[in-house]
Design an enzyme around this catalytic site. Structure first.
Site, PDB file in Angstrom:
ATOM      1  N   GLY A  43      -1.048  -2.416  -5.978  1.00 39.12           N
ATOM      2  CA  GLY A  43      -1.990  -3.487  -5.666  1.00 39.12           C
ATOM      3  C   GLY A  43      -3.345  -2.936  -5.283  1.00 39.12           C
ATOM      4  O   GLY A  43      -4.376  -3.545  -5.553  1.00 39.12           O
ATOM      5  N   HIS A  44      -3.363  -1.783  -4.626  1.00 41.29           N
ATOM      6  CA  HIS A  44      -4.609  -1.092  -4.305  1.00 41.29           C
ATOM      7  C   HIS A  44      -4.606   0.239  -5.038  1.00 41.29           C
ATOM      8  O   HIS A  44      -3.861   1.148  -4.716  1.00 41.29           O
ATOM      9  CB  HIS A  44      -4.732  -0.864  -2.798  1.00 41.29           C
ATOM     10  CG  HIS A  44      -6.120  -0.466  -2.359  1.00 41.29           C
ATOM     11  ND1 HIS A  44      -6.856   0.512  -2.999  1.00 41.29           N
ATOM     12  CD2 HIS A  44      -6.913  -0.925  -1.342  1.00 41.29           C
ATOM     13  CE1 HIS A  44      -8.027   0.638  -2.397  1.00 41.29           C
ATOM     14  NE2 HIS A  44      -8.084  -0.217  -1.399  1.00 41.29           N
ATOM     15  N   HIS A  75       0.787  -1.238   0.000  1.00 38.37           N
ATOM     16  CA  HIS A  75       0.000   0.000   0.000  1.00 38.37           C
ATOM     17  C   HIS A  75       0.824   1.298   0.000  1.00 38.37           C
ATOM     18  O   HIS A  75       0.302   2.355   0.371  1.00 38.37           O
ATOM     19  CB  HIS A  75      -0.966   0.022   1.195  1.00 38.37           C
ATOM     20  CG  HIS A  75      -2.093  -0.958   1.079  1.00 38.37           C
ATOM     21  ND1 HIS A  75      -1.914  -2.302   1.260  1.00 38.37           N
ATOM     22  CD2 HIS A  75      -3.404  -0.782   0.819  1.00 38.37           C
ATOM     23  CE1 HIS A  75      -3.078  -2.922   1.108  1.00 38.37           C
ATOM     24  NE2 HIS A  75      -3.995  -2.021   0.835  1.00 38.37           N
ATOM     25  N   GLU A  78     -13.757  -8.794   0.024  1.00 38.54           N
ATOM     26  CA  GLU A  78     -14.482  -7.516  -0.022  1.00 38.54           C
ATOM     27  C   GLU A  78     -14.833  -7.187  -1.474  1.00 38.54           C
ATOM     28  O   GLU A  78     -14.610  -6.072  -1.948  1.00 38.54           O
ATOM     29  CB  GLU A  78     -13.642  -6.402   0.598  1.00 38.54           C
ATOM     30  CG  GLU A  78     -13.259  -6.678   2.045  1.00 38.54           C
ATOM     31  CD  GLU A  78     -12.436  -5.566   2.668  1.00 38.54           C
ATOM     32  OE1 GLU A  78     -12.677  -5.242   3.841  1.00 38.54           O
ATOM     33  OE2 GLU A  78     -11.550  -5.023   1.972  1.00 38.54           O
ATOM     34  N   CYS A  99     -10.626   2.354   7.315  1.00 36.12           N
ATOM     35  CA  CYS A  99     -10.705   3.163   6.101  1.00 36.12           C
ATOM     36  C   CYS A  99     -12.027   3.909   5.980  1.00 36.12           C
ATOM     37  O   CYS A  99     -12.072   5.023   5.456  1.00 36.12           O
ATOM     38  CB  CYS A  99     -10.473   2.293   4.873  1.00 36.12           C
ATOM     39  SG  CYS A  99     -11.492   0.802   4.825  1.00 36.12           S
ATOM     40  N   CYS A 100     -13.123   3.324   6.471  1.00 39.97           N
ATOM     41  CA  CYS A 100     -14.444   3.889   6.217  1.00 39.97           C
ATOM     42  C   CYS A 100     -14.737   5.189   6.964  1.00 39.97           C
ATOM     43  O   CYS A 100     -15.252   6.134   6.360  1.00 39.97           O
ATOM     44  CB  CYS A 100     -15.526   2.849   6.515  1.00 39.97           C
ATOM     45  SG  CYS A 100     -15.460   1.381   5.452  1.00 39.97           S
TER      46      CYS A 100
END
Length: 670
Positions: free
Chosen positions: A208-209, A157, A338, A434-435
């Site tokens: 990757g993200h 990340h 997810e 994260c949210c």
């Protein structure tokens, strides 16, 4: 209301919705030119300023008891040697700080808050002192993994964190004009450009993200430096090419190939690297990664005029919104990875529906809207905003859902492993957090999603009490929205200007609305021939004091799913305007699945000023099993007696604000 005219409008909308175009001169009206006034969205933006930002700052500093520890700010201090200890949290922990800072930037835009700005400057100073001489910036590696930098971009990340910091820097710079954080991320982006790219000796890789791709487009717009756009384009163009970058990366680490050919979480589909992006037509893999990638693809298509990218975005849009999206705007039905699973696989009680994924859908929809002005993008954005995202946060701003199911039985969540990811109550924070800051930055930036303008005029995408200022032919113009949306569909738009001027005013006619009426200065206007691609486009010479009234009929409606969506066969959901409704145990008793709704049952909407601060609730007459007719047998050939009973439905986003209990969106119809 002219039903016949509205039918024609809908036909026009359907005929054009599959065609994609690139409208390069359409741009969002900036936050600094939009003011939100008291009403639905004003309350939520004020909540960000007064409650969410302070609360999340306390969490980031580990000052909130009985919540998951964050460690995010402490990680920066450890990296500087100001505190001792090991890195805490996930490799992407830095991104929580970045998203918080981005929310601060949006909040400060047009709203000076000296103390908050002072705090943000201190955070920026902390970030700047952590940055390494070559521009690298990531506490996970700086603390004790410097020799591992850029060796595993599939999982670690680094580019994701960089992207979020770039977005934060752009927001803060635009709000304050202070260059310090912008200079920090420019050095970081230049460092990344020295590592990745098509030139000899550079890594031919990609994250990757996904996230940095869309951030680099923002940085390009802010600085005018084309190298940032080119780097974002490289990451998108390189993705999915053979030989696979992630295979070579794994080989260099002495590991087996990371993804096998037989499926499961760790396939190339997981991060959308299974094939070049222009060859993709079905949404697969991790839903947040996918929507961030698709957002960047739409950005790049618009910037470069790349029709192949635009057409790919359109194919993916049709797949997601036509076959893989919940009624609430949530996406990513599988907890495993997810991820998107497959077409029409939208279970209600085991859904994942990550809040971040619905937010990603809004990001993507807004970019599609700017590239290809069409009301369907605003429809999807609205569906996610009012349902699958608002549900992710409590009304007081301090509790969050990571997963957003459409059916909850609390005991099964506690005792069944396959429902262990479905929480019956919102939480104060998460190990993977994260949210919460993602919600904060979205709400704080909502003003920037409301209006767009081009050489033709101005377009209203979302309805909320607000004022917007813009220029037409060198003259300043202001529009003033007055509405109680989403509780009713009456929208008044006043026009303020000094002298008459001609321009187009575009009003989105929501896809949920079939009956509507438009008046200008009290006179009804036939807008059948003014509707194009979901917008009523009114071209006229506007004069000072003109007033437009748009009346969107907002009856209570029953929604039925395509039979291929097996989980909802024979069931209906209740919707009114943009809001999806649900049943809660506190109003309707337990075993909600036993409730059925007769086809002829009348459903009534009523605004209740005492209900959770004021909301429209829906009541009607349903039926359920008479408990006195039920014996002790688990199974029986006897027919149970049904009895009528009143039911109450509340906005889906408001569930679980009165304590735990069962919840149900899709109801059996009899």
């Amino acid at each position: 209301m002219n039903d016949k005219g509205n039918d024609k409008v809908k036909n026009i909308y359907k005929e054009s919705e599959d065609k994609v175009s690139i409208e390069k001169d359409l741009v969002p009206v900036g936050l600094e030119n939009v003011e939100i006034q008291p009403g639905f969205w004003f309350d939520r933006i004020q909540l960000v300023r007064d409650k969410i930002i302070p609360y999340q700052w306390s969490v980031l500093n580990d000052h909130v008891a009985r919540t998951e520890q964050s460690g995010a700010i402490r990680n920066f201090r450890i990296a500087l040697g100001e505190e001792t200890g090991q890195f805490y949290g996930r490799p992407f922990q830095d991104s929580d700080v970045a998203k918080w800072l981005e929310a601060v930037g949006y909040t400060l835009t047009g709203n000076p808050m000296p103390e908050l700005e002072k705090l943000a400057d201190q955070v920026i100073d902390l970030i700047g002192r952590v940055q390494e001489p070559d521009g690298y910036l990531d506490t996970y590696f700086t603390i004790d993994r410097r020799d591992q930098r850029w060796t595993n971009v599939r999982d670690m990340h680094e580019l994701y964190c960089a992207g979020h910091l770039i977005e934060a820097a752009v927001a803060y710079y635009q709000a304050t004009g202070k260059r310090k954080i912008l200079d920090i991320v420019c050095r970081l982006a230049d460092h990344i450009g020295s590592v990745f790219g098509p030139e000899p000796g550079k890594k031919k890789g990609y994250p990757g993200h996904e996230e940095i791709e869309l951030a680099l487009v923002k940085l390009y717009h802010t600085t005018g430096e084309k190298r940032y756009l080119d780097l974002g384009k490289f990451f998108i163009d390189e993705r999915g090419k053979l030989p696979r970058f992630f295979d070579g990366e794994a080989e260099a680490l002495g590991e087996p190939k990371p993804y096998g050919p037989t499926g499961g979480k760790y396939t190339y589909e997981y991060n959308q690297s299974h094939k070049p992006v222009r060859e993709q037509d079905v949404a697969v893999g991790h839903a947040v990664r996918a929507t961030y990638l698709y957002s960047a693809m739409a950005d790049l298509a618009r910037e470069t005029g790349d029709m192949s990218l635009a057409e790919t975005c359109q194919k993916l849009w049709k797949n997601v919104t036509g076959k893989q999206m919940y009624l609430t705007g949530s996406i990513g039905s599988s907890a495993f990875g997810e991820a998107f699973s497959f077409d029409y696989d939208l279970p209600n009680d085991t859904t994942y529906g990550e809040t971040c994924a619905a937010i990603g859908l809004v990001f993507w929809a807004q970019r599609m809207q700017q590239m290809d002005l069409n009301g369907k993008y605003g429809d999807a954005m609205e569906r996610a905003l009012y349902n699958g995202i608002l549900s992710g946060i409590s009304l007081d701003g301090t509790k969050y859902f990571y997963v957003n199911p459409l059916e909850v039985w609390p005991e099964s969540c506690e005792k069944r492993n396959d429902k262990s990811r479905v929480a019956p109550n919102r939480q104060g924070w998460f190990v993977c957090a994260c949210c919460p800051p993602n919600i904060a930055r979205l709400f704080a930036s909502f003003r920037g999603y409301m209006y767009s303008r081009n050489s033709e005029g101005i377009f209203i995408h979302h309805y909320a009490n607000s004022s917007v200022n813009f220029d037409i032919s060198g003259q300043g113009v202001a529009l003033h929205q007055n509405t109680n949306y989403p509780w009713d569909g009456n929208v008044e738009v006043g026009v303020s200007l000094e002298t008459p001027v001609e321009f187009t005013l575009g009003l989105r006619i929501p896809g949920w609305c079939r009956n509507y009426e438009l008046k200008i200065n009290g006179s009804a206007i036939d807008i059948r021939n003014m509707i194009r691609r979901g917008y009523a486009r009114i071209r006229r010479t506007w004069t000072p004091g003109d007033k437009i009234t748009l009346d969107l009929a907002m009856p209570v409606e029953r929604i039925r799913a395509n039979p291929a969506l097996r989980a909802d066969a024979g069931k209906v959901a209740i919707q009114r305007g943009p809001l999806v409704y649900c049943l809660e145990e506190i109003d309707n008793g337990p075993i909600l699945a036993d409730i059925s709704l007769p086809k002829d049952a009348l459903l009534k909407a009523r605004f209740d000023g005492d209900f959770l601060g004021g909301m429209v609730t829906i009541t009607g007459e349903g039926s359920r099993t008479d408990e006195s007719s039920v014996g002790p047998e688990l199974y029986t050939t006897s027919e149970y007696v049904r009895k009528t009973r009143d039911i109450t439905a509340v906005p889906y986003f408001a569930w679980n604000n009165r304590g735990p209990g069962e919840m149900l969106v899709w109801i059996r119809e009899t």
